[in-house]
Design a protein around this motif. Structure first.
Motif, PDB file in Angstrom:
ATOM      1  N   UNK A 456      -5.636  11.345  -6.376  1.00  0.00           N
ATOM      2  CA  UNK A 456      -4.670  10.274  -6.652  1.00  0.00           C
ATOM      3  C   UNK A 456      -3.698  10.707  -7.749  1.00  0.00           C
ATOM      4  N   UNK A 457      -4.238  11.357  -8.773  1.00  0.00           N
ATOM      5  CA  UNK A 457      -3.382  11.794  -9.875  1.00  0.00           C
ATOM      6  C   UNK A 457      -2.400  12.856  -9.411  1.00  0.00           C
ATOM      7  N   UNK A 458      -2.867  13.768  -8.551  1.00  0.00           N
ATOM      8  CA  UNK A 458      -1.976  14.800  -8.017  1.00  0.00           C
ATOM      9  C   UNK A 458      -0.834  14.160  -7.227  1.00  0.00           C
ATOM     10  N   UNK A 459      -1.182  13.237  -6.331  1.00  0.00           N
ATOM     11  CA  UNK A 459      -0.161  12.583  -5.509  1.00  0.00           C
ATOM     12  C   UNK A 459       0.832  11.807  -6.370  1.00  0.00           C
ATOM     13  N   UNK A 460       0.310  11.030  -7.311  1.00  0.00           N
ATOM     14  CA  UNK A 460       1.197  10.208  -8.135  1.00  0.00           C
ATOM     15  C   UNK A 460       2.109  11.046  -9.026  1.00  0.00           C
ATOM     16  N   UNK A 461       1.653  12.240  -9.406  1.00  0.00           N
ATOM     17  CA  UNK A 461       2.490  13.107 -10.244  1.00  0.00           C
ATOM     18  C   UNK A 461       3.649  13.721  -9.460  1.00  0.00           C
ATOM     19  N   UNK A 462       3.602  13.617  -8.127  1.00  0.00           N
ATOM     20  CA  UNK A 462       4.660  14.205  -7.283  1.00  0.00           C
ATOM     21  C   UNK A 462       5.574  13.142  -6.667  1.00  0.00           C
ATOM     22  N   UNK A 463       5.405  11.893  -7.072  1.00  0.00           N
ATOM     23  CA  UNK A 463       6.198  10.809  -6.475  1.00  0.00           C
ATOM     24  C   UNK A 463       7.651  10.895  -6.925  1.00  0.00           C
ATOM     25  N   UNK A 464       8.555  10.856  -5.941  1.00  0.00           N
ATOM     26  CA  UNK A 464       9.993  10.864  -6.223  1.00  0.00           C
ATOM     27  C   UNK A 464      10.560   9.458  -6.296  1.00  0.00           C
ATOM     28  N   UNK A 465      10.062   8.556  -5.442  1.00  0.00           N
ATOM     29  CA  UNK A 465      10.595   7.196  -5.394  1.00  0.00           C
ATOM     30  C   UNK A 465       9.577   6.286  -4.721  1.00  0.00           C
ATOM     31  N   UNK A 466       9.659   4.999  -5.027  1.00  0.00           N
ATOM     32  CA  UNK A 466       8.739   4.025  -4.443  1.00  0.00           C
ATOM     33  C   UNK A 466       9.529   2.872  -3.832  1.00  0.00           C
ATOM     34  N   UNK A 467       8.950   2.292  -2.776  1.00  0.00           N
ATOM     35  CA  UNK A 467       9.614   1.206  -2.042  1.00  0.00           C
ATOM     36  C   UNK A 467       8.568   0.181  -1.624  1.00  0.00           C
ATOM     37  N   UNK A 468       8.950  -1.096  -1.683  1.00  0.00           N
ATOM     38  CA  UNK A 468       8.078  -2.180  -1.261  1.00  0.00           C
ATOM     39  C   UNK A 468       8.702  -2.929  -0.093  1.00  0.00           C
ATOM     40  N   UNK A 469       7.847  -3.520   0.706  1.00  0.00           N
ATOM     41  CA  UNK A 469       8.326  -4.326   1.814  1.00  0.00           C
ATOM     42  C   UNK A 469       9.171  -5.481   1.281  1.00  0.00           C
ATOM     43  N   UNK A 470      10.388  -5.658   1.802  1.00  0.00           N
ATOM     44  CA  UNK A 470      11.300  -6.674   1.250  1.00  0.00           C
ATOM     45  C   UNK A 470      11.019  -8.090   1.742  1.00  0.00           C
ATOM     46  N   UNK A 471      10.146  -8.241   2.715  1.00  0.00           N
ATOM     47  CA  UNK A 471       9.867  -9.560   3.279  1.00  0.00           C
ATOM     48  C   UNK A 471       8.461  -9.558   3.854  1.00  0.00           C
ATOM     49  N   UNK A 472       7.988 -10.741   4.232  1.00  0.00           N
ATOM     50  CA  UNK A 472       6.677 -10.847   4.857  1.00  0.00           C
ATOM     51  C   UNK A 472       6.806 -10.553   6.350  1.00  0.00           C
ATOM     52  N   UNK A 473       5.794  -9.938   6.939  1.00  0.00           N
ATOM     53  CA  UNK A 473       5.845  -9.673   8.381  1.00  0.00           C
ATOM     54  C   UNK A 473       5.688 -10.969   9.176  1.00  0.00           C
ATOM     55  N   UNK A 474       6.000 -10.886  10.459  1.00  0.00           N
ATOM     56  CA  UNK A 474       5.886 -12.057  11.330  1.00  0.00           C
ATOM     57  C   UNK A 474       4.417 -12.371  11.603  1.00  0.00           C
ATOM     58  N   UNK A 475       4.081 -13.643  11.485  1.00  0.00           N
ATOM     59  CA  UNK A 475       2.725 -14.075  11.852  1.00  0.00           C
ATOM     60  C   UNK A 475       2.745 -15.554  12.189  1.00  0.00           C
ATOM     61  N   UNK A 476       2.106 -15.923  13.268  1.00  0.00           N
ATOM     62  CA  UNK A 476       1.946 -17.334  13.627  1.00  0.00           C
ATOM     63  C   UNK A 476       0.484 -17.562  13.963  1.00  0.00           C
ATOM     64  N   UNK A 477      -0.032 -18.738  13.616  1.00  0.00           N
ATOM     65  CA  UNK A 477      -1.450 -19.013  13.917  1.00  0.00           C
ATOM     66  C   UNK A 477      -1.706 -18.974  15.419  1.00  0.00           C
ATOM     67  N   UNK A 478      -2.826 -18.366  15.777  1.00  0.00           N
ATOM     68  CA  UNK A 478      -3.228 -18.362  17.176  1.00  0.00           C
ATOM     69  C   UNK A 478      -4.135 -19.540  17.440  1.00  0.00           C
TER      70      UNK A 478
END
Length: 483
Positions: A456-478
């Motif tokens: 985890x430390x190796x991967x995080x030390x190589x991170x160039x940029x981070x992105x988060x989902x801008x909205x919630x995905x589609x979901x409707x009750x079944x």
């Protein structure tokens, strides 16, 4: 995994069938050689004194391999001394050098897994100048110190300025598209495993090879060798393996993800090889000559048909769940599909996902999925925008199962998915780290989920940029039945 000496006889029989089957589809392979990147690692011993080593190391060091009879269909460019060298750099260097020296004789290029072949291409990208220098002067790189490797290469390496200039011309421009067919122009196909988790390497292999056929020839594991592909030139998505019943005793546990888990009082009902049904999924259970008894391999297979009376199976996925925050459970196949769907948004930027892994970050409240991406940006002037990479996060979430999306939308038990883009070469470093801790270079696969702190430390030390989902995905009750 336990093994016995007689096991090599059975495995050798399976190996001996591969080229006769391939020759039905690609004739004339006896006129050329195979450039295969094969490796061993050093042996260890258990506290009781038993030798412990990767299964392929055992095979390459066995008399079955070292004293194999001459077969014009199985001639390698790599001398045994290079394959049997335990130093991975020296072994790779010697094998690549021999492949370049015999570049016009190569008819097929391969490794055990697709990731191994891509590691070899990466090695060429880094070391082509020194390799060309060796070929130009006829003098071997002094970093190659293994006496047996130096001795065998002394009879192969002769100065050739023409070949050195050719390698410089092909490698110096920075354009690596179709590099396999440019360096080895007579290559007819790539011999690599690209089913299961290896499927995500297909676009990168196509880029480096110009779309050469990808041959998946056999189905095997450390526990047991299972069977072979009787149509090796079929598309990776259509590959089916025919189980060879002489390799072990095979039983099948019916797999139904929607079924409730079995209790201890109701043992699973196993199906014999002869009784499996087309279209159904099963978990593979094996009993081996070496001592495993009703061992659950963890592979989920689907019956696609029969060759005479022998069932044929498509590898679907590993059973293990990769990611889970709450009640959600995301497996390898689902994560792979989500990455594939999200990567479609990168096409207009001539960019692809070279490698990925993931982890469930439960330090945040609520927890969320983190996906590490290494990207191949073929046109830096047209790289993906921040907005597009955020949309990739949402595209991945839209591809995940209803339980995950319910957790995101209705329960708020899962936070927005995060993509962390890492530097080029990060996953090479990850592999080097794994090998330094004892992993086999032949059998190494990038873990699709990580939780080991140094990684985890190796991967995080190589991170160039981070992105988060801008909205919630589609979901409707079944609607659920209550009766």
């Amino acid at each position: 995994m336990p093994t016995i000496h007689e096991e090599w006889d059975r495995r050798q029989k399976l190996y001996s069938l591969l080229m006769p089957v391939m020759n039905l589809y690609v004739p004339g392979l006896d006129k050329g050689k195979g450039l295969y990147f094969l490796f061993v690692k050093s042996e260890t011993k258990t506290p009781s004194g038993l030798v412990a080593r990767p299964v392929l190391t055992g095979y390459y060091r066995s008399e079955h391999f070292k004293k194999r009879p001459y077969d014009p269909y199985n001639v390698y460019t790599s001398p045994d001394e290079a394959i049997l060298c335990v130093d991975s750099f020296q072994s790779m260097y010697a094998q690549m050098l021999c492949g370049l020296l015999m570049h016009k004789e190569v008819f097929r290029v391969g490794a055990v897994f697709a990731s191994g072949l891509l590691r070899a291409i990466r090695f060429l990208q880094v070391h082509w100048q020194q390799l060309a220098h060796d070929i130009s002067t006829g003098i071997l790189n002094p970093k190659i110190t293994d006496p047996s490797v130096r001795e065998c290469l002394a009879g192969i390496l002769k100065p050739s300025q023409e070949l050195a200039d050719f390698i410089i011309q092909e490698c110096s421009g920075g354009n690596w598209e179709r590099i396999i067919t440019r360096i080895w122009p007579n290559t007819k196909y790539l011999d690599v495993i690209v089913t299961g988790a290896m499927a995500q390497y297909i676009p990168t292999l196509d880029y480096f090879s110009g779309g050469l056929p990808l041959a998946c020839t056999m189905y095997a594991s450390s526990e047991c060798y299972f069977g072979l592909n009787l149509k090796p030139m079929s598309k990776p998505s259509e590959v089916s393996y025919t189980i060879m019943p002489n390799m072990g005793y095979f039983e099948f546990l019916p797999h139904d993800p929607s079924a409730p888990p079995l209790s201890r009082d109701s043992p699973p009902r196993l199906v014999d090889l002869a009784d499996v049904e087309v279209g159904k999924e099963y978990e593979l259970v094996i009993t081996t000559y070496a001592g495993l008894c009703r061992y659950r391999v963890g592979d989920i297979l689907q019956v696609t048909g029969f060759y005479n009376s022998a069932p044929q199976f498509q590898f679907i996925r590993r059973k293990n769940v990769l990611l889970s925050i709450d009640s959600d459970k995301t497996d390898e196949a689902e994560l792979q599909k989500a990455v594939e769907n999200a990567s479609l948004l990168l096409r207009e930027f001539n960019t692809s996902v070279v490698e990925y892994t993931s982890f469930a970050d439960t330090k945040t409240i609520p927890g969320h999925y983190v996906i590490y991406w290494e990207l191949l940006v073929k046109d830096p002037s047209n790289s993906p925008t921040d907005t597009v990479l955020k949309q990739c996060c949402l595209a991945m979430e839209e591809s995940l199962n209803a339980v995950y999306r319910q957790g995101r939308v209705a329960d708020n038990s899962i936070g927005p998915l995060e993509i962390r883009v890492v530097k080029s070469g990060t996953f090479e470093e990850l592999m080097d780290y794994a090998i330094s801790r004892g992993a086999s270079i032949n059998q190494y696969k990038v873990p699709r989920c990580v939780n080991f702190t140094p990684i985890m430390e190796l991967l995080d030390s190589r991170v160039l940029s981070t992105y988060f989902s801008p909205a919630a995905p589609h979901w409707t009750p079944e609607r659920r039945r209550t009766d």
